[in-house]
Design an enzyme around this catalytic site. Structure first.
Site, short mmCIF file in Angstrom:
data_model
loop_
_atom_site.label_atom_id
_atom_site.label_comp_id
_atom_site.label_asym_id
_atom_site.label_seq_id
_atom_site.Cartn_x
_atom_site.Cartn_y
_atom_site.Cartn_z
N GLU A 1 0.85 -1.21 0.00
CA GLU A 1 0.00 0.00 0.00
C GLU A 1 0.88 1.26 0.00
O GLU A 1 2.08 1.19 0.29
CB GLU A 1 -0.92 0.01 1.22
CG GLU A 1 -0.18 -0.01 2.54
CD GLU A 1 -0.92 0.69 3.66
OE1 GLU A 1 -1.38 1.83 3.45
OE2 GLU A 1 -1.00 0.11 4.76
N LYS B 1 -5.26 10.83 0.64
CA LYS B 1 -5.45 9.47 1.18
C LYS B 1 -6.72 8.91 0.54
O LYS B 1 -7.81 9.41 0.77
CB LYS B 1 -5.58 9.54 2.70
CG LYS B 1 -5.91 8.20 3.37
CD LYS B 1 -5.90 8.33 4.88
CE LYS B 1 -6.55 7.13 5.56
NZ LYS B 1 -6.61 7.27 7.02
N VAL C 1 -5.41 0.28 2.93
CA VAL C 1 -5.58 -1.18 2.85
C VAL C 1 -6.82 -1.50 2.01
O VAL C 1 -6.81 -2.41 1.18
CB VAL C 1 -5.70 -1.80 4.27
CG1 VAL C 1 -6.14 -3.25 4.20
CG2 VAL C 1 -4.37 -1.67 5.02
N ASP D 1 -17.37 4.63 13.80
CA ASP D 1 -16.41 4.89 12.73
C ASP D 1 -15.71 3.58 12.43
O ASP D 1 -14.91 3.10 13.23
CB ASP D 1 -15.41 5.98 13.18
CG ASP D 1 -14.34 6.28 12.12
OD1 ASP D 1 -14.32 5.59 11.08
OD2 ASP D 1 -13.54 7.19 12.35
N SER E 1 -13.44 1.54 9.65
CA SER E 1 -12.61 1.69 8.45
C SER E 1 -13.18 0.86 7.30
O SER E 1 -13.64 -0.27 7.49
CB SER E 1 -11.20 1.21 8.75
OG SER E 1 -10.44 1.18 7.56
N ALA E 2 -13.09 1.43 6.10
CA ALA E 2 -13.50 0.69 4.90
C ALA E 2 -12.59 -0.51 4.67
O ALA E 2 -12.91 -1.40 3.88
CB ALA E 2 -13.45 1.61 3.69
N ASP E 3 -11.46 -0.56 5.38
CA ASP E 3 -10.60 -1.75 5.26
C ASP E 3 -11.41 -3.01 5.56
O ASP E 3 -11.22 -4.04 4.91
CB ASP E 3 -9.43 -1.69 6.26
CG ASP E 3 -8.43 -0.59 5.94
OD1 ASP E 3 -8.62 0.13 4.93
OD2 ASP E 3 -7.45 -0.44 6.71
N LYS F 1 -4.53 -1.75 13.97
CA LYS F 1 -3.75 -0.76 14.70
C LYS F 1 -4.24 -0.60 16.13
O LYS F 1 -5.43 -0.58 16.39
CB LYS F 1 -3.78 0.56 13.94
CG LYS F 1 -2.85 0.49 12.72
CD LYS F 1 -2.79 1.78 11.98
CE LYS F 1 -4.09 2.11 11.36
NZ LYS F 1 -4.39 1.45 10.12
N1 PSU Z 1 -0.70 1.01 8.99
C1 PSU Z 1 0.29 1.85 9.32
N2 PSU Z 1 0.14 3.16 8.97
C2 PSU Z 1 -0.93 3.60 8.26
C3 PSU Z 1 -1.96 2.69 7.89
C4 PSU Z 1 -1.78 1.41 8.29
O1 PSU Z 1 1.29 1.46 9.92
O2 PSU Z 1 -1.01 4.77 7.92
C5 PSU Z 1 -3.13 3.16 7.05
C6 PSU Z 1 -3.57 2.02 6.16
O3 PSU Z 1 -3.46 2.46 4.83
C7 PSU Z 1 -4.99 1.76 6.54
C8 PSU Z 1 -5.44 3.12 7.01
O4 PSU Z 1 -5.75 1.30 5.49
O5 PSU Z 1 -4.31 3.55 7.75
C9 PSU Z 1 -6.73 3.06 7.80
O6 PSU Z 1 -7.29 4.34 7.85
P1 PSU Z 1 -8.84 4.56 8.16
O7 PSU Z 1 -9.00 4.13 9.59
O8 PSU Z 1 -9.06 6.02 7.92
O9 PSU Z 1 -9.60 3.68 7.20
MN MN Z 2 -13.22 6.27 9.31
#
Ligand code: PSU
Ligand code: MN
Length: 316
Positions: free
Chosen positions: A27, A88, A108, A138, A140-142, A159
Site C-alpha cells: 500500500e 489518502k 488497505v 467509525d 474503516s472501509a478496510d 492498529k
Molecule cells: N498502517 C500503518 N500506517 C498507516 C496505515 C496502516 O502502519 O497509515 C493506514 C492504512 O493504509 C490503513 C489506514 O488502510 O491507515 C486506515 O485508515 P482509516 O481508519 O481512515 O480507514
Molecule cells: Mn473512518
C-alpha cells in the site's frame, strides 16, 4: 459510457506477470501519511528490496494523475513519499480520484480492491484499519473490503489505536478467516499480544497456502488475514502505550480530528510521545510482514504452477 478499468503496470510487474513470477502488493498510504519523512521513503524502498531478496516482485499501488498504478518506479515512489499534496484514497474516493485525475496514496481498502482486481494474490501491510474507539460509529472501509476480496493480507493485526475486541468481532461476523502466523494470539500492531484469539495458529508458509487454496476451492470471497507479530526486539507493549494513547485520543476529540485524518494523527502523536519507539516498531513490523508475504507468495505461486503442470501432464 462503460469503459472498463485499466491498470498501469510497472515494467517490473508486467515482466513478472509474463513469467508467472510471485508478486506482492504494497500500500502507499503508509508511505504518504503513515510514516514521517525521510523514514517513509527509506521504508518504501526497503520493503521492495526485501521482497525482491525473497525472490518475489513488489507492486506498490498508488493513484497517479487518476491512473491506477500497480508497481511504481523509483521516481514515482519518491513522488508519493515527498509530494505534499498526495491524498489518502479509500474505496469511496476512487471514482473521484480517477475522474478528477488526482494523485493519491491507497489505504488497505483501496489497495486490496485494486490488487484483487489486478489478479494479485498477496498483499503486505502494517496494521489494518478497523472499528475506532469512541461514541461515533467509525469503521474503516478496510474491513468491508477485506470481507469481499479474496486475497491474502499479511499484517500485524489491527492498529492499536482501534477498538481491537470490536474489530475482532467484526472480522468474525463477516467471515474473514484470521490466521496467527507463528503466534496464538492476535497481534496488536506495536505489541505482540492483544488477549484476543486467532482462528488457527499456523507455523509454515505452506500451511497458510493450503488454507488459502481451501478457501478458494470453497468459493469463499473474503480475504485470508495472516497476522504476524512485530519482531520481539522492537515490540512496544500495549501497557506502555496506554497513557500516550489516551492523551492522543483526548487531543483528537478536542481538536475535532476525525475521518481520514484520525489514524495518521494518533500514530504520529504516539511516535512522538514514545521518543520514536513506536515508529521503529512500525518500520520493523512492515519489513517483517513484507518478508513473510514474499515467502507466502512464492509458495503459493509454486503450488499453482505445480497444479498447472500436472493438468498438462494429465492431458498427454
Ligand atoms: N498502517 C500503518 N500506517 C498507516 C496505515 C496502516 O502502519 O497509515 C493506514 C492504512 O493504509 C490503513 C489506514 O488502510 O491507515 C486506515 O485508515 P482509516 O481508519 O481512515 O480507514
Ligand atoms: Mn473512518
Amino acid at each position: 459510457m462503460t469503459d472498463n478499468i485499466t491498470f498501469r503496470m510497472s515494467t517490473e510487474v508486467e515482466a513478472a506477470r509474463a513469467a508467472n513470477e510471485a508478486l506482492v502488493a504494497l500500500e502507499s498510504t503508509v508511505i504518504a501519511h503513515g510514516l514521517p519523512h525521510p523514514q517513509n521513503l527509506e521504508t518504501a524502498r526497503r520493503l521492495e528490496e526485501l521482497i525482491r531478496k525473497e525472490g518475489a516482485v513488489p507492486a506498490t499501488i498508488a493513484i497517479l494523475a487518476g491512473q491506477l498504478h500497480v508497481g511504481l518506479n523509483e521516481e514515482q515512489i519518491r513522488f508519493i513519499a515527498e509530494d505534499t499534496d498526495i491524498k489518502k484514497i479509500s474505496v469511496r474516493d476512487l471514482p473521484v480520484a480517477v475522474a478528477q485525475k488526482w494523485n493519491g496514496a491507497t489505504t488497505v481498502a483501496s489497495t486490496s480492491w485494486i490488487a484483487g482486481r489486478a489478479g494479485l494474490k498477496v498483499f503486505a501491510t502494517g496494521g489494518i484499519g478497523g472499528v475506532h474507539r469512541g461514541v461515533l460509529p467509525d469503521i474503516s472501509a478496510d474491513l468491508p473490503v477485506l470481507a469481499s476480496t479474496p486475497i491474502i493480507v499479511v499484517c500485524s493485526g489491527a492498529k492499536i489505536v482501534l477498538d481491537l475486541p470490536a474489530t475482532r468481532e467484526w472480522l468474525e461476523t463477516h467471515g474473514v478467516t484470521v490466521v496467527g502466523y507463528q503466534c496464538d494470539e492476535l497481534p496488536a500492531f506495536y505489541s505482540r499480544s492483544s488477549g484476543l484469539g486467532v482462528d488457527v495458529r499456523v507455523d509454515s508458509a505452506s500451511d497458510v497456502v493450503e488454507i488459502y487454496r481451501a478457501q478458494q476451492a470453497l468459493g469463499i470471497k473474503s480475504a485470508l488475514l495472516v497476522t504476524v507479530p512485530v519482531p520481539e526486539k522492537f515490540e512496544v507493549p500495549a501497557k506502555a502505550l496506554t497513557s500516550s494513547l489516551n492523551e492522543a485520543l483526548d487531543q483528537a476529540e478536542r481538536q475535532q480530528i476525525g475521518g481520514r485524518d484520525i489514524t495518521p494523527f494518533l500514530l504520529s502523536h504516539m511516535a512522538q510521545a514514545s521518543g520514536g519507539s513506536t515508529l521503529r516498531a512500525n518500520i520493523a513490523l512492515l519489513e517483517n510482514n513484507a518478508r513473510v508475504a514474499a515467502q507466502l507468495a512464492r509458495v503459493l505461486n509454486d503450488s499453482v504452477l505445480q497444479v498447472r503442470s500436472s493438468c498438462f501432464s494429465d492431458k498427454v
